[in-house]
Design an enzyme around this catalytic site. Structure first.
Site, PDB file in Angstrom:
ATOM      1  N   LYS A 203       4.021 -10.409 -12.487  1.00 29.96           N
ATOM      2  CA  LYS A 203       3.881  -9.052 -11.941  1.00 29.96           C
ATOM      3  C   LYS A 203       4.893  -8.099 -12.575  1.00 29.96           C
ATOM      4  O   LYS A 203       4.552  -6.987 -12.994  1.00 29.96           O
ATOM      5  CB  LYS A 203       4.074  -9.106 -10.419  1.00 29.96           C
ATOM      6  CG  LYS A 203       4.293  -7.784  -9.756  1.00 29.96           C
ATOM      7  CD  LYS A 203       3.053  -6.924  -9.763  1.00 29.96           C
ATOM      8  CE  LYS A 203       3.371  -5.517  -9.315  1.00 29.96           C
ATOM      9  NZ  LYS A 203       2.191  -4.691  -9.120  1.00 29.96           N
ATOM     10  N   CYS A 257       6.348   1.939  -8.726  1.00 29.06           N
ATOM     11  CA  CYS A 257       6.206   0.610  -9.346  1.00 29.06           C
ATOM     12  C   CYS A 257       6.815   0.567 -10.747  1.00 29.06           C
ATOM     13  O   CYS A 257       7.774  -0.154 -10.990  1.00 29.06           O
ATOM     14  CB  CYS A 257       4.728   0.238  -9.447  1.00 29.06           C
ATOM     15  SG  CYS A 257       3.895   0.403  -7.882  1.00 29.06           S
TER      16      CYS A 257
END
Ligand code: SAJ
Length: 431
Positions: A203, A257
């Site tokens: 991720k 993010c």
């Protein structure tokens, strides 16, 4: 019908809870914010995401989804709480820790707990497992635990939740298989099984790849300005190569993010993460660079007024978190510029309608490539602005039509009408 308890009803938790409820699960969503819980229970979404409001309203009306401020006993628990970074740029895992602790009195033999929040590698092993061991349940046999990162793009969350592939990282085989079964109930993309630490790193690598690529595009843009290259055209041509995919330059990288996750790698890897750190610094430097360019464009103009188009962190979303546009607006105001801002999607009481934002401005500063701004009529803008000057930081305005309307169009990474230190002549720039 299995029961799922989703902890955290934000950008990931609420869409996930809604999709699970559509797939036949009995879903209870939990959030510490009572106002959010009340809103959801009334059938409203507190998040602006296409189709989400309708789906939440239907799920609540049909009794498949409800929200509360405390967890409940369930078969599966999904933790989807925020993991921001601290002032020292280290992962703040407070919400993950308290979400995990809040489950302790509800966990039973046979339960599965999935962490979806983005975290530094080994968090599932080193932070979650010691907490869950306090239940006395044997991990793997009696309690299954997995890390399964969300990978959805704001603006397309519901679609990507179903069609993207998933990486499922179990703390052991049994946990990975159990988590795969849950995702297989609604995911149409491939599901890859691995261990939790590899899934955590995967991720972070995805968002870091994007950040480094954007930093490269930004560096190319600054170099292009020096050498008279049109970076937008050059990137388009380079990307025709079958193995090249350079991202787009811009006024900075925002959202919660891409501007955050690379720091989780830097935090662990220290001096090994040289490229990752530099990329972050390049991208973080872009708002300041844009402000410098604005100052050059407007030097010599008395009491300059700037019309900023765009406040969100990227095009066609309503989200302003970590938006580079906000930083640019604040920096400009600190430097004494009068700034009016228009954004058709963002929610802020200080935003103005387009005509009012443009009226009397000396510079149109485009910071976000919303659809509405791309199609802005330069002849209409020319009637409203005091000075025919535009700075397009997204490379979305069509040069020919703006120049035909009498504008001087400066574009990031393409053409800059002033050299460092030069000034725009009051008479030539004004109408
Ligand atoms: N940006 C550029 N140039 C580009 C692309 C983006 O300057 O070429 C800027 C945007 O304007 C924005 C920022 O980067 O300010 C981030 O936008 P984004 O669209 O790249 O990413 P996010 O933050 O909306 O979503 C990302 C996605 N990650 C990847 O595409 C690898 C999404 O799939 C993740 O689920 C999400 O982060 C997340 O939650 O981690």
């Amino acid at each position: 019908m299995k029961k799922v308890c989703v902890i955290g009803l934000g950008y990931i938790g609420l869409p996930t809870a809604t999709i699970l409820s559509e797939s036949g699960f009995n879903v209870v969503g939990v959030d510490t914010n009572a106002a959010v819980v009340a809103k959801i229970n009334q059938g409203n979404s507190h998040i602006c995401e296409s189709n989400l409001s309708e789906k939440v309203a239907k799920a609540i009306a049909e009794g498949r989804l409800r929200a509360g401020t405390l967890p409940e006993a369930a078969d599966v628990f999904i933790i989807a709480v925020p993991t921001p970074f601290t002032a020292e740029k280290e992962a703040d895992l407070t919400a993950v820790r308290s979400a995990a602790e809040s489950l302790l009195s509800y966990l039973r033999k046979g339960n599965l707990v999935i962490l979806e929040s983005t975290v530094p590698p080994r968090t599932t092993l080193d932070l979650l497992l010691p907490i869950f061991k306090k239940t006395g349940l044997e991990i793997g046999k009696e309690l299954q635990v997995a890390f399964c990162p969300e990978r959805v793009l704001p603006g397309k969350i519901l679609e990507e939740l179903i069609f993207n592939s998933r990486v499922v990282g179990g703390v052991d085989h049994a946990s990975a298989f159990a988590a795969r079964e849950l995702y297989a109930s609604f995911v149409k993309g491939d599901i890859y099984l691995t261990d939790s630490t590899t899934a955590e790193m995967t991720k972070l690598m995805e968002n870091t790849y994007r950040d480094v690529n954007i930093a490269l595009a930004n560096e190319f843009a600054l170099i292009a300005e020096q050498s008279g290259v049109n970076i937008w055209e050059a990137i388009r041509y380079a990307n025709n190569h079958p193995r090249v995919n350079i991202h787009q330059p811009g006024p900075g990288v925002g959202g919660h993010c891409i501007a955050v996750d690379p720091w989780f790698i830097v935090e662990q890897a220290g001096s090994l993460a040289r490229l990752i750190r530099t990329a972050r610094e390049i991208n973080d430097g872009m708002p300041g660079y844009v402000v410098e360019r604005v100052q050059q464009l407007l030097s010599g103009v008395s009491s300059p007024r700037i019309a900023v188009l765009g406040m969100t962190y990227k095009a066609n979303v309503a989200d302003c978190r970590e938006s580079p546009a906000l930083e640019i607006i604040n920096l400009l105001r600190e430097k004494g510029f009068f700034v009016s801002v228009c954004d058709p999607l963002a929610q802020d009481e200080l935003l103005l309608p387009l005509e009012e934002a443009l009226a009397g401005a000396d510079l149109l500063l485009l910071l976000v490539g919303h659809h509405d701004f791309r199609s802005l009529d330069p002849l209409k803008a020319a009637k409203l602005l005091r000075r025919p000057l535009v700075f397009d930081t997204r490379g979305v305005l069509e040069r020919g039509s703006w120049e035909r309307a009498g504008f001087l169009l400066a574009t990031l990474g393409e053409f800059f009408p002033v050299q460092k230190g030069a000034t725009i002549n009051e008479n030539t720039a004004a109408h």
